[in-house]
Design a protein around this motif. Structure first.
Motif, PDB file in Angstrom:
ATOM      1  N   ILE A  18       0.828  -1.201   0.000  1.00 43.82           N
ATOM      2  CA  ILE A  18       0.000   0.000   0.000  1.00 43.82           C
ATOM      3  C   ILE A  18       0.865   1.255   0.000  1.00 43.82           C
ATOM      4  N   VAL A  19       1.970   1.221   0.743  1.00 44.47           N
ATOM      5  CA  VAL A  19       2.836   2.399   0.846  1.00 44.47           C
ATOM      6  C   VAL A  19       3.556   2.674  -0.470  1.00 44.47           C
ATOM      7  N   GLN A  20       3.939   1.642  -1.195  1.00 44.29           N
ATOM      8  CA  GLN A  20       4.744   1.828  -2.403  1.00 44.29           C
ATOM      9  C   GLN A  20       4.053   2.699  -3.466  1.00 44.29           C
ATOM     10  N   PRO A  21       2.761   2.487  -3.784  1.00 45.56           N
ATOM     11  CA  PRO A  21       2.112   3.393  -4.759  1.00 45.56           C
ATOM     12  C   PRO A  21       2.055   4.842  -4.286  1.00 45.56           C
ATOM     13  N   LEU A  22       1.916   5.064  -2.972  1.00 44.37           N
ATOM     14  CA  LEU A  22       1.896   6.428  -2.468  1.00 44.37           C
ATOM     15  C   LEU A  22       3.238   7.120  -2.702  1.00 44.37           C
ATOM     16  N   LEU A  23       4.322   6.390  -2.483  1.00 45.07           N
ATOM     17  CA  LEU A  23       5.651   6.951  -2.747  1.00 45.07           C
ATOM     18  C   LEU A  23       5.853   7.190  -4.242  1.00 45.07           C
ATOM     19  N   LEU A  24       5.324   6.278  -5.059  1.00 48.44           N
ATOM     20  CA  LEU A  24       5.430   6.467  -6.511  1.00 48.44           C
ATOM     21  C   LEU A  24       4.674   7.714  -6.956  1.00 48.44           C
ATOM     22  N   GLY A  25       3.509   7.956  -6.371  1.00 48.02           N
ATOM     23  CA  GLY A  25       2.760   9.162  -6.704  1.00 48.02           C
ATOM     24  C   GLY A  25       3.519  10.422  -6.327  1.00 48.02           C
ATOM     25  N   GLY A  26       4.200  10.394  -5.168  1.00 49.90           N
ATOM     26  CA  GLY A  26       5.007  11.546  -4.777  1.00 49.90           C
ATOM     27  C   GLY A  26       6.163  11.778  -5.721  1.00 49.90           C
ATOM     28  N   LEU A  27       6.790  10.685  -6.211  1.00 52.87           N
ATOM     29  CA  LEU A  27       7.895  10.830  -7.155  1.00 52.87           C
ATOM     30  C   LEU A  27       7.411  11.398  -8.490  1.00 52.87           C
ATOM     31  N   ILE A  28       6.232  10.976  -8.926  1.00 54.15           N
ATOM     32  CA  ILE A  28       5.700  11.483 -10.199  1.00 54.15           C
ATOM     33  C   ILE A  28       5.344  12.962 -10.084  1.00 54.15           C
ATOM     34  N   ARG A  29       4.903  13.397  -8.907  1.00 56.30           N
ATOM     35  CA  ARG A  29       4.590  14.817  -8.725  1.00 56.30           C
ATOM     36  C   ARG A  29       5.816  15.703  -8.933  1.00 56.30           C
ATOM     37  N   TYR A  30       6.996  15.154  -8.659  1.00 49.72           N
ATOM     38  CA  TYR A  30       8.230  15.932  -8.846  1.00 49.72           C
ATOM     39  C   TYR A  30       8.437  16.301 -10.315  1.00 49.72           C
ATOM     40  N   PHE A  31       7.985  15.433 -11.233  1.00 47.96           N
ATOM     41  CA  PHE A  31       8.206  15.661 -12.664  1.00 47.96           C
ATOM     42  C   PHE A  31       7.060  16.418 -13.330  1.00 47.96           C
ATOM     43  N   THR A  32       6.012  16.714 -12.588  1.00 51.02           N
ATOM     44  CA  THR A  32       4.903  17.476 -13.169  1.00 51.02           C
ATOM     45  C   THR A  32       5.241  18.966 -13.180  1.00 51.02           C
ATOM     46  N   PRO A  33       4.810  19.704 -14.201  1.00 53.60           N
ATOM     47  CA  PRO A  33       5.100  21.145 -14.259  1.00 53.60           C
ATOM     48  C   PRO A  33       4.504  21.887 -13.067  1.00 53.60           C
ATOM     49  N   GLY A  34       5.289  22.786 -12.519  1.00 49.28           N
ATOM     50  CA  GLY A  34       4.829  23.591 -11.397  1.00 49.28           C
ATOM     51  C   GLY A  34       4.800  22.858 -10.078  1.00 49.28           C
ATOM     52  N   SER A  35       5.512  21.738  -9.980  1.00 49.39           N
ATOM     53  CA  SER A  35       5.491  20.947  -8.750  1.00 49.39           C
ATOM     54  C   SER A  35       6.282  21.643  -7.648  1.00 49.39           C
ATOM     55  N   GLU A  36       5.811  21.492  -6.415  1.00 51.01           N
ATOM     56  CA  GLU A  36       6.494  22.051  -5.263  1.00 51.01           C
ATOM     57  C   GLU A  36       7.387  21.027  -4.575  1.00 51.01           C
ATOM     58  N   VAL A  37       7.469  19.818  -5.124  1.00 50.30           N
ATOM     59  CA  VAL A  37       8.311  18.773  -4.550  1.00 50.30           C
ATOM     60  C   VAL A  37       9.764  19.091  -4.860  1.00 50.30           C
ATOM     61  N   THR A  38      10.606  19.146  -3.827  1.00 42.78           N
ATOM     62  CA  THR A  38      12.023  19.446  -4.018  1.00 42.78           C
ATOM     63  C   THR A  38      12.787  18.215  -4.478  1.00 42.78           C
ATOM     64  N   LYS A  39      14.024  18.446  -4.924  1.00 42.21           N
ATOM     65  CA  LYS A  39      14.863  17.341  -5.381  1.00 42.21           C
ATOM     66  C   LYS A  39      15.185  16.378  -4.244  1.00 42.21           C
ATOM     67  N   THR A  40      15.399  16.945  -3.073  1.00 46.03           N
ATOM     68  CA  THR A  40      15.673  16.090  -1.909  1.00 46.03           C
ATOM     69  C   THR A  40      14.488  15.181  -1.608  1.00 46.03           C
ATOM     70  N   GLU A  41      13.293  15.733  -1.661  1.00 44.87           N
ATOM     71  CA  GLU A  41      12.089  14.925  -1.421  1.00 44.87           C
ATOM     72  C   GLU A  41      11.927  13.859  -2.494  1.00 44.87           C
ATOM     73  N   SER A  42      12.230  14.184  -3.737  1.00 39.83           N
ATOM     74  CA  SER A  42      12.119  13.190  -4.811  1.00 39.83           C
ATOM     75  C   SER A  42      13.097  12.043  -4.602  1.00 39.83           C
ATOM     76  N   LEU A  43      14.310  12.371  -4.115  1.00 41.75           N
ATOM     77  CA  LEU A  43      15.271  11.312  -3.823  1.00 41.75           C
ATOM     78  C   LEU A  43      14.794  10.428  -2.670  1.00 41.75           C
ATOM     79  N   LEU A  44      14.162  11.051  -1.702  1.00 43.23           N
ATOM     80  CA  LEU A  44      13.604  10.275  -0.593  1.00 43.23           C
ATOM     81  C   LEU A  44      12.473   9.374  -1.077  1.00 43.23           C
ATOM     82  N   TYR A  45      11.629   9.898  -1.977  1.00 39.67           N
ATOM     83  CA  TYR A  45      10.562   9.073  -2.548  1.00 39.67           C
ATOM     84  C   TYR A  45      11.153   7.882  -3.312  1.00 39.67           C
ATOM     85  N   ALA A  46      12.182   8.141  -4.132  1.00 39.43           N
ATOM     86  CA  ALA A  46      12.814   7.056  -4.896  1.00 39.43           C
ATOM     87  C   ALA A  46      13.458   6.037  -3.972  1.00 39.43           C
ATOM     88  N   GLY A  47      14.119   6.533  -2.919  1.00 41.33           N
ATOM     89  CA  GLY A  47      14.708   5.600  -1.954  1.00 41.33           C
ATOM     90  C   GLY A  47      13.648   4.778  -1.240  1.00 41.33           C
TER      91      GLY A  47
END
Length: 394
Positions: A107-136
């Motif tokens: 259940i947790v894995q899709p939520l992290l995947l959604g956060g990682l995808i938000r990083y690549f969407t235009p106008g996203s507020e997700v920082t690079k550090t957060e995206s690395l944490l999502y990928a990890g």
């Protein structure tokens, strides 16, 4: 058996450390031998002490004797379930925590995947550090799934194997203690059928039993997450799920009914074959091969008819298992598009919704159905085994 004829090849799992057991590293020497040459009997490891039939048989006999004493004291009928539960219940419940960890990770894995995808969407507020944490986190979930999945199935199937061996040992001891009255009411074929066919249900039941409580917890967690993502439109998909689950449960009851009737005809066929083999000389002398052959065919025909009905139910169930999730996807997506608008179904949402729906339908429509089916069949098996072994311990 002559003790001198036994080969001595200690099982490495006895001395293996926890890391080796977790990753099954202790099996590597056997794999290397199998890669170089064909394995021989001498290459097989000795059975560990806790898996030996004499030890398991002794333990189950003691627990069954307690059930007999309880029955003699007027506190109900002897229960094979409680005898096995006292032997393996605590160990089996601990493996349930491993399964819960695995399902929650799914259940947790899709939520992290959604956060990682938000990083690549235009106008996203997700920082690079957060995206690395999502990928990890996604990578860590994959590791947890790999580490928890295989030890769980290995552990519960080993418990099922122990149950089967213990029951077979108890049945064998019963066959050696049968009185003349018991011999008149029991045939060798019936005992063989119990030991070779019925007790195999233990290997299947232990795999899915934990889904009885893990499945509803997973469904509640997914419902809460999807409600936050899609709102009330989530209820449309879960309505489909609630409609299909009772159908699967009814199928499980039909499986139990057919299994009970099939076992009856199997016992009758095996009994006839034993009598025919015992009297083969007389049958050949009087040329009775055809009448007795027709008699066996008649019983076998009824047995095959029930097996055929069971296979038809299996096909219908498999169809529901495959088609049901797709129907649920369609209903959820269409309802969300109508209620929230097509623009709400973004990639960041769908990459979370679809995996979660897949996991909950796989559990509630697949594993939970297998649980109901195997439980019904195992209940019948326990009853048949309990009736067979009760006479010699009274």
């Amino acid at each position: 058996m002559d003790e001198s004829s036994k080969h001595h090849n200690p099982n490495p799992v006895v001395t293996a450390n926890p890391i080796s057991k977790l990753f099954f590293w202790w099996m590597n020497p056997l794999f290397k031998k199998g890669y170089v040459r064909q394995l021989e009997v001498e290459d097989m490891y000795n059975v560990v002490a806790e898996d030996q039939s004499d030890r398991l048989g002794d333990q189950l006999e003691k627990e069954w004797a307690k059930e007999i004493e309880k029955s003699n004291a007027g506190r109900g009928k002897p229960s094979l379930f409680w005898a096995l539960f006292r032997m393996f219940g605590l160990e089996y419940m601990l493996f349930g925590l491993v399964l819960l960890c695995e399902e929650m990770t799914k259940i947790v894995q899709p939520l992290l995947l959604g956060g990682l995808i938000r990083y690549f969407t235009p106008g996203s507020e997700v920082t690079k550090t957060e995206s690395l944490l999502y990928a990890g986190g996604i990578s860590l979930c994959a590791v947890i799934l790999a580490v928890s999945h295989h030890p769980y199935f290995f552990g519960v199937q080993r418990i099922g194997m122990k149950m089967r061996i213990a029951c077979c040992s108890l049945l064998y001891r019963k066959s050696l203690r049968l009185s003349n009255d018991g011999l008149a009411g029991t045939t060798t074929g019936q005992i063989v059928n119990l030991m070779s066919n019925d007790v195999n249900r233990f290997d299947q039941a232990v795999i899915f039993l934990h889904f009885l409580w893990v499945g509803p917890l997973e469904a509640i967690a997914v419902l809460a997450i999807l409600w936050r993502q899609l709102g009330p439109s989530t209820l449309a998909g879960f309505a489909v799920l609630l409609l299909l689950v009772p159908v699967q449960g009814y199928m499980g009851k039909l499986f139990s009914k057919f299994r009970q009737k099939t076992a009856k005809y199997t016992d009758e066929r095996v009994r006839l074959m034993n009598e025919i083999i015992a009297g083969m000389r007389v049958i050949k002398m009087y040329c009775w091969e055809k009448p007795f052959g027709d008699l066996v065919k008649k019983v076998r025909r009824r047995e095959i008819a029930l097996i055929w009905k069971k296979k038809i139910l299996s096909a219908i169930t498999a169809c529901n298992w495959v088609v049901g999730p797709r129907i649920m996807y369609f209903v959820v997506v269409v309802t969300a598009a109508l209620v929230l608008g097509p623009g709400s179904l973004k990639a960041t949402v769908m990459y979370v919704v679809i995996p979660l729906l897949f996991f909950v339908t796989q559990t509630m429509m697949g594993y939970l159905f297998m649980t109901v089916q195997t439980l019904q069949e195992t209940r019948i098996t326990m009853g048949r085994v309990a009736v067979s072994v009760s006479e010699c311990f009274t």
